[in-house]
Design a protein around this motif. Structure first.
Motif, PDB file in Angstrom:
ATOM      1  N   ALA A   1       0.844  -1.197   0.000  1.00 37.56           N
ATOM      2  CA  ALA A   1       0.000   0.000   0.000  1.00 37.56           C
ATOM      3  C   ALA A   1       0.875   1.241   0.000  1.00 37.56           C
ATOM      4  N   ARG A   2       0.447   2.231  -0.771  1.00 36.96           N
ATOM      5  CA  ARG A   2       1.176   3.500  -0.784  1.00 36.96           C
ATOM      6  C   ARG A   2       1.115   4.113   0.604  1.00 36.96           C
ATOM      7  N   GLY A   3       2.233   4.638   1.012  1.00 39.44           N
ATOM      8  CA  GLY A   3       2.279   5.299   2.320  1.00 39.44           C
ATOM      9  C   GLY A   3       2.637   4.354   3.444  1.00 39.44           C
ATOM     10  N   SER A   4       1.776   3.388   3.743  1.00 42.76           N
ATOM     11  CA  SER A   4       2.002   2.510   4.893  1.00 42.76           C
ATOM     12  C   SER A   4       2.943   1.354   4.572  1.00 42.76           C
ATOM     13  N   GLY A   5       3.004   0.934   3.320  1.00 42.92           N
ATOM     14  CA  GLY A   5       3.818  -0.219   2.959  1.00 42.92           C
ATOM     15  C   GLY A   5       3.190  -1.541   3.358  1.00 42.92           C
ATOM     16  N   ARG A   6       1.995  -1.473   3.942  1.00 45.51           N
ATOM     17  CA  ARG A   6       1.277  -2.681   4.374  1.00 45.51           C
ATOM     18  C   ARG A   6       0.924  -3.524   3.148  1.00 45.51           C
ATOM     19  N   THR A   7       1.013  -4.837   3.284  1.00 48.12           N
ATOM     20  CA  THR A   7       0.682  -5.732   2.176  1.00 48.12           C
ATOM     21  C   THR A   7      -0.832  -5.807   2.012  1.00 48.12           C
ATOM     22  N   ILE A   8      -1.276  -5.534   0.803  1.00 42.06           N
ATOM     23  CA  ILE A   8      -2.690  -5.612   0.438  1.00 42.06           C
ATOM     24  C   ILE A   8      -2.844  -6.842  -0.453  1.00 42.06           C
ATOM     25  N   GLN A   9      -3.914  -7.590  -0.240  1.00 43.37           N
ATOM     26  CA  GLN A   9      -4.185  -8.779  -1.057  1.00 43.37           C
ATOM     27  C   GLN A   9      -5.607  -8.699  -1.601  1.00 43.37           C
ATOM     28  N   GLU A  10      -5.815  -9.321  -2.752  1.00 45.72           N
ATOM     29  CA  GLU A  10      -7.169  -9.473  -3.262  1.00 45.72           C
ATOM     30  C   GLU A  10      -7.253 -10.719  -4.132  1.00 45.72           C
ATOM     31  N   ARG A  11      -8.430 -11.322  -4.099  1.00 46.00           N
ATOM     32  CA  ARG A  11      -8.659 -12.444  -4.998  1.00 46.00           C
ATOM     33  C   ARG A  11      -8.630 -11.908  -6.424  1.00 46.00           C
ATOM     34  N   THR A  12      -8.106 -12.724  -7.322  1.00 41.55           N
ATOM     35  CA  THR A  12      -7.888 -12.313  -8.699  1.00 41.55           C
ATOM     36  C   THR A  12      -8.226 -13.463  -9.638  1.00 41.55           C
ATOM     37  N   LYS A  13      -8.772 -13.122 -10.783  1.00 39.72           N
ATOM     38  CA  LYS A  13      -8.942 -14.085 -11.864  1.00 39.72           C
ATOM     39  C   LYS A  13      -7.826 -13.798 -12.866  1.00 39.72           C
ATOM     40  N   VAL A  14      -7.084 -14.829 -13.232  1.00 38.43           N
ATOM     41  CA  VAL A  14      -5.996 -14.692 -14.201  1.00 38.43           C
ATOM     42  C   VAL A  14      -6.435 -15.392 -15.479  1.00 38.43           C
ATOM     43  N   LEU A  15      -6.490 -14.629 -16.558  1.00 40.17           N
ATOM     44  CA  LEU A  15      -6.889 -15.158 -17.856  1.00 40.17           C
ATOM     45  C   LEU A  15      -5.647 -15.265 -18.727  1.00 40.17           C
ATOM     46  N   THR A  16      -5.431 -16.419 -19.300  1.00 42.68           N
ATOM     47  CA  THR A  16      -4.311 -16.631 -20.209  1.00 42.68           C
ATOM     48  C   THR A  16      -4.864 -17.083 -21.549  1.00 42.68           C
ATOM     49  N   VAL A  17      -4.395 -16.445 -22.617  1.00 43.71           N
ATOM     50  CA  VAL A  17      -4.837 -16.820 -23.955  1.00 43.71           C
ATOM     51  C   VAL A  17      -3.670 -16.647 -24.928  1.00 43.71           C
ATOM     52  N   ALA A  18      -3.521 -17.615 -25.815  1.00 43.44           N
ATOM     53  CA  ALA A  18      -2.519 -17.550 -26.873  1.00 43.44           C
ATOM     54  C   ALA A  18      -3.253 -17.235 -28.172  1.00 43.44           C
ATOM     55  N   LEU A  19      -2.828 -16.157 -28.823  1.00 44.85           N
ATOM     56  CA  LEU A  19      -3.460 -15.719 -30.059  1.00 44.85           C
ATOM     57  C   LEU A  19      -2.401 -15.571 -31.145  1.00 44.85           C
ATOM     58  N   PRO A  20      -2.803 -15.703 -32.403  1.00 45.06           N
ATOM     59  CA  PRO A  20      -1.832 -15.519 -33.485  1.00 45.06           C
ATOM     60  C   PRO A  20      -1.116 -14.175 -33.347  1.00 45.06           C
ATOM     61  N   ASP A  21       0.145 -14.155 -33.706  1.00 46.09           N
ATOM     62  CA  ASP A  21       0.950 -12.939 -33.626  1.00 46.09           C
ATOM     63  C   ASP A  21       0.525 -12.026 -34.770  1.00 46.09           C
ATOM     64  N   SER A  22      -0.564 -11.290 -34.541  1.00 42.81           N
ATOM     65  CA  SER A  22      -1.187 -10.469 -35.575  1.00 42.81           C
ATOM     66  C   SER A  22      -1.789  -9.227 -34.942  1.00 42.81           C
ATOM     67  N   PRO A  23      -1.831  -8.116 -35.665  1.00 38.85           N
ATOM     68  CA  PRO A  23      -2.475  -6.913 -35.122  1.00 38.85           C
ATOM     69  C   PRO A  23      -3.955  -7.125 -34.791  1.00 38.85           C
ATOM     70  N   ASP A  24      -4.603  -8.090 -35.419  1.00 38.11           N
ATOM     71  CA  ASP A  24      -6.013  -8.359 -35.160  1.00 38.11           C
ATOM     72  C   ASP A  24      -6.256  -9.027 -33.804  1.00 38.11           C
ATOM     73  N   SER A  25      -5.207  -9.500 -33.159  1.00 39.05           N
ATOM     74  CA  SER A  25      -5.373 -10.215 -31.892  1.00 39.05           C
ATOM     75  C   SER A  25      -5.540  -9.294 -30.691  1.00 39.05           C
ATOM     76  N   GLU A  26      -5.018  -8.088 -30.755  1.00 40.13           N
ATOM     77  CA  GLU A  26      -5.051  -7.214 -29.579  1.00 40.13           C
ATOM     78  C   GLU A  26      -6.412  -6.574 -29.299  1.00 40.13           C
ATOM     79  N   PRO A  27      -7.202  -6.143 -30.292  1.00 43.66           N
ATOM     80  CA  PRO A  27      -8.474  -5.477 -29.972  1.00 43.66           C
ATOM     81  C   PRO A  27      -9.424  -6.266 -29.071  1.00 43.66           C
ATOM     82  N   PRO A  28      -9.621  -7.581 -29.253  1.00 43.51           N
ATOM     83  CA  PRO A  28     -10.518  -8.270 -28.327  1.00 43.51           C
ATOM     84  C   PRO A  28      -9.990  -8.292 -26.886  1.00 43.51           C
ATOM     85  N   ILE A  29      -8.679  -8.310 -26.739  1.00 44.80           N
ATOM     86  CA  ILE A  29      -8.069  -8.260 -25.404  1.00 44.80           C
ATOM     87  C   ILE A  29      -8.382  -6.909 -24.759  1.00 44.80           C
ATOM     88  N   GLN A  30      -8.184  -5.840 -25.508  1.00 48.37           N
ATOM     89  CA  GLN A  30      -8.441  -4.508 -24.974  1.00 48.37           C
ATOM     90  C   GLN A  30      -9.920  -4.305 -24.661  1.00 48.37           C
TER      91      GLN A  30
END
Length: 135
Positions: A78-107
């Motif tokens: 945490a800014r200021g206190s340095g205290r460790t903050i935690q939160e549950r998180t969903k991690v999404l992993t996807v492999a897409l063709p190396d193409s400019p068309d792959s980034e817009p759906p991610i964004q």
């Protein structure tokens, strides 16, 4: 200073578009990893039902060929206190063709989550890879 310049050149070179896949049947891909924090204001959290609805209405239509979701716990100081903050998180992993068309759906997925749940950010890492999904 000279070593910093050399490091910068090496790092920039590693971001170039020169992925060569030498393993049989693999082609260049980009692997995107997105980090969807589930903490909300006033101690609330994105519920499992809200996450499932988001996944079904936003993520799956944006990434119809598949992705992987993992549960994780994110942490930072945490800014200021340095205290460790935690939160549950969903991690999404996807492999897409190396193409400019792959980034817009991610964004679109990142923007939709930030808007829907009033989040400051959805973290993202991207790296190049060689992949074969049998297509």
């Amino acid at each position: 200073m000279r070593s910093l310049a050399i490091l910068a050149v090496l790092l920039l070179a590693s971001c170039g578009d020169n992925t060569r896949c030498t393993v049989a049947d693999t082609v260049p891909f980009r692997v995107y990893t997105l980090y969807f924090g589930r903490s909300l204001a006033a101690g609330q959290e994105v519920s499992d039902a809200q996450w499932t609805a988001f996944r079904d209405s936003v993520v799956t239509p944006a990434l119809p060929n598949g992705y992987t979701i993992s549960d994780a716990v994110g942490a930072w100081a945490a800014r200021g206190s340095g205290r460790t903050i935690q939160e549950r998180t969903k991690v999404l992993t996807v492999a897409l063709p190396d193409s400019p068309d792959s980034e817009p759906p991610i964004q679109r997925a990142r923007d939709a989550y930030r808007t829907q749940f009033n989040e400051q950010s959805v973290g993202m890492t991207v790296h190049k890879a060689c992949a074969d999904f049998g297509n």
